[in-house]
Design a protein around this motif. Structure first.
Motif, mmCIF file in Angstrom:
data_model
loop_
_atom_site.group_PDB
_atom_site.id
_atom_site.type_symbol
_atom_site.label_atom_id
_atom_site.label_comp_id
_atom_site.label_asym_id
_atom_site.label_seq_id
_atom_site.Cartn_x
_atom_site.Cartn_y
_atom_site.Cartn_z
ATOM 1 N N SER A 1 24.736 4.788 -25.534
ATOM 2 C CA SER A 1 25.305 3.698 -26.320
ATOM 3 C C SER A 1 24.309 3.154 -27.338
ATOM 4 O O SER A 1 24.670 2.872 -28.489
ATOM 5 C CB SER A 1 25.770 2.575 -25.391
ATOM 6 N N GLY B 1 23.627 5.693 -29.990
ATOM 7 C CA GLY B 1 24.904 5.860 -30.676
ATOM 8 C C GLY B 1 25.131 4.777 -31.716
ATOM 9 O O GLY B 1 25.504 5.069 -32.863
ATOM 10 N N SER C 1 30.982 -3.235 -25.216
ATOM 11 C CA SER C 1 32.351 -2.721 -25.320
ATOM 12 C C SER C 1 33.246 -3.673 -26.099
ATOM 13 O O SER C 1 34.087 -3.249 -26.913
ATOM 14 C CB SER C 1 32.938 -2.499 -23.920
ATOM 15 N N THR D 1 24.524 12.032 -27.882
ATOM 16 C CA THR D 1 25.107 11.037 -28.778
ATOM 17 C C THR D 1 25.109 11.421 -30.259
ATOM 18 O O THR D 1 26.039 11.032 -30.977
ATOM 19 C CB THR D 1 24.435 9.666 -28.553
ATOM 20 N N ALA E 1 28.217 10.633 -32.667
ATOM 21 C CA ALA E 1 28.086 9.681 -33.771
ATOM 22 C C ALA E 1 28.039 10.348 -35.139
ATOM 23 O O ALA E 1 28.382 9.717 -36.137
ATOM 24 C CB ALA E 1 26.829 8.837 -33.576
ATOM 25 N N THR F 1 35.752 8.592 -31.424
ATOM 26 C CA THR F 1 34.325 8.303 -31.288
ATOM 27 C C THR F 1 34.096 6.920 -30.683
ATOM 28 O O THR F 1 33.316 6.752 -29.729
ATOM 29 C CB THR F 1 33.639 8.387 -32.663
ATOM 30 N N TYR G 1 32.387 5.682 -26.795
ATOM 31 C CA TYR G 1 31.322 4.696 -26.573
ATOM 32 C C TYR G 1 31.820 3.509 -25.753
ATOM 33 O O TYR G 1 31.120 3.017 -24.863
ATOM 34 C CB TYR G 1 30.752 4.224 -27.911
ATOM 35 N N CYS H 1 32.305 4.696 -22.028
ATOM 36 C CA CYS H 1 31.029 4.938 -21.346
ATOM 37 C C CYS H 1 30.353 3.626 -20.951
ATOM 38 O O CYS H 1 29.845 3.492 -19.831
ATOM 39 C CB CYS H 1 30.115 5.764 -22.235
ATOM 40 N N SER H 2 30.348 2.639 -21.848
ATOM 41 C CA SER H 2 29.687 1.376 -21.546
ATOM 42 C C SER H 2 30.434 0.592 -20.471
ATOM 43 O O SER H 2 29.811 -0.082 -19.642
ATOM 44 C CB SER H 2 29.530 0.538 -22.813
#
Length: 451
Positions: free
Chosen positions: A248, A251, A325, A389, A393, A404, A408, A411-412
């Protein structure tokens, strides 16, 4: 202790500058060498390949030969190949030398291992967070350096000048002491006593009464100790949290330049130039906006310093992931450049704060005998996330912006959940010297200065 603080911080500045340069070097090489997007992404990924390979190796070296030794060797290695990479003639050599730079940078987290072993329980969280301030300084300094150097001298000078903090660290490293905790476990009682006496003198205190028990332990840095009954859940969850943090964080760093170059989000269902080799150099406005978003490291750090000793390490990590997020979601909408800058600023502040909390938590939760190895393997998992990443990205973004952003965001959220289910909260917990022995008991503890 001030000397230790400044020298470990200097190594952190060097690490941050080598990382920050990745978001600047990619667009430049895309234009100057007419590279397609996947080759640009690989310039970044090869650094993290090197870091992923070396992180556990540096941890093993630091557990067996000393934290200071491992840190000095990795800084010398990175300085040498960092300077060489400024003279590369072709793309292939750039990949090789930047990969070797990444191999060296993989040992930089051992600076946190070393520094944490000097700190008392009540000040450890805040002091390690203050060390993280040097990372923010390094990131900001790299952007300022690029703003001054890139328009006139070019990327080769930027690569060369970015190694200056490493050169300064190497010149001053004789003043950096070895961890007394490591010296005790290595059976070097006299050396540990000298270090502790110096610390007491610097603080205007006298050493407490008693005898330092030297317990030499030869079986340090064993990977199987990370998967003992006490630690295996923590190890696996932390590996994913480190992965999510790096995925993250880097990214959002790479997305910053990509989204700024694309303009407002009304035209960003996908970011794809009309020609696969069409490019645009970073402008002064791009560097200024990159500087503003990089400055987000400081408020993120300040917020975490306030909350980390109030709500605990686990909740602090979760809060940072969830805030990240939350800031990604509005990027789905049609918003202008100013709104994008503000959202990226908050997102980067959040994830950089979370990254620093995990640097506090990891050395606290594992014992001295495996602490450096635990940091090394966790850092290796972070490098896997950082390796992947760029292809999200910089490559996936050209196919679908929404996909995309979803990757992210998802995942977070998962990493935030993993933070909450960690089995051990380390707030107020002293550093452990040894884990349980193979027969289920405790190994002999070493008298330390955790009070």
């Amino acid at each position: 202790m001030l000397t230790d603080f400044l020298l470990t911080g200097l190594s952190w500045i060097a690490d941050a500058m080598e990382m920050m340069i990745l978001s600047i070097l990619g667009p430049q090489m895309h234009c100057e060498w007419r590279l397609p997007s996947y080759e640009v992404a690989f310039i970044t990924s090869v650094v993290f390949i090197g870091m992923g390979i070396s992180s556990s190796i540096w941890g093993k070296i630091s557990d067996n030969y000393g934290r200071k030794t491992g840190l000095i060797i990795c800084m010398c290695w990175t300085l040498y190949y960092g300077l060489l990479s400024a003279f590369v003639p072709v793309y292939g050599w750039l990949l090789v030398l930047r990969g070797l730079v990444g191999f060296g940078i993989g040992g930089a987290p051992q600076a946190v291992t070393l520094y944490s072993e000097f700190l008392p329980v009540k000040a450890r969280g805040i002091c390690i967070m203050l060390i993280a301030g040097f990372w923010a300084i390094g990131a900001v300094f790299e952007v300022l350096l690029a703003l001054l150097v890139m328009p006139t001298l070019g990327w080769r000078w930027l690569l060369g000048l970015s190694t200056l903090p490493m050169a300064l660290f190497i010149c001053l490293c004789n003043w950096l002491p070895e961890s007394p905790r490591f010296d005790v476990l290595a059976g070097r009682r006299e050396k540990a006593m000298l270090t502790l006496s110096r610390i007491a003198k610097d603080n205007g205190k006298s050493l407490p009464q008693g005898t330092l028990i030297a317990f030499k332990q030869n079986s340090r840095g064993r990977i199987q100790d990370l998967f003992s009954a006490q630690y295996w859940r923590t190890t696996l969850l932390l590996w994913f949290i480190w992965f999510g943090n790096a995925f993250s964080y880097y990214g959002i760093v790479l997305l910053t330049t990509e989204l700024f170059q694309a303009g407002d989000s009304c035209r960003r269902a996908k970011i794809e130039p009309s020609c696969s080799f069409e490019c645009r150099y970073l402008t002064a406005d791009d560097y200024r906006d990159l500087l503003w978003t990089t400055l987000a490291e400081f408020p993120g750090l300040l917020v975490i310093i306030v909350v980390i000793d109030r709500i605990g390490r686990k909740r602090s990590m979760a809060l940072c992931f969830f805030m990240f997020s939350l800031c990604i979601v509005p990027l789905y909408a049609c918003i202008g450049r100013l709104a994008i800058t503000i959202l990226i600023f908050i997102a980067r502040a959040s994830i950089s704060g979370g990254y620093q909390v995990v640097f506090v938590y990891t050395p606290e939760v594992f014992p001295t005998e495996t602490r450096a190895l635990a940091m090394g393997t966790a850092s290796a998992m972070a490098r896997v996330g950082a390796l992947i990443t760029p292809f999200v990205a910089q490559v996936m973004l050209r196919t679908s912006t929404y996909l995309t952003l979803s990757v992210y965001c998802g995942c977070s959220l998962l990493a935030g959940g993993a933070s909450l289910v960690l089995p051990i909260e380390t707030l107020g917990r002293g550093l452990q010297e040894a884990g349980p022995d193979p027969e289920g008991g405790r190994r002999q503890e070493t008298a330390t200065t955790d009070n």
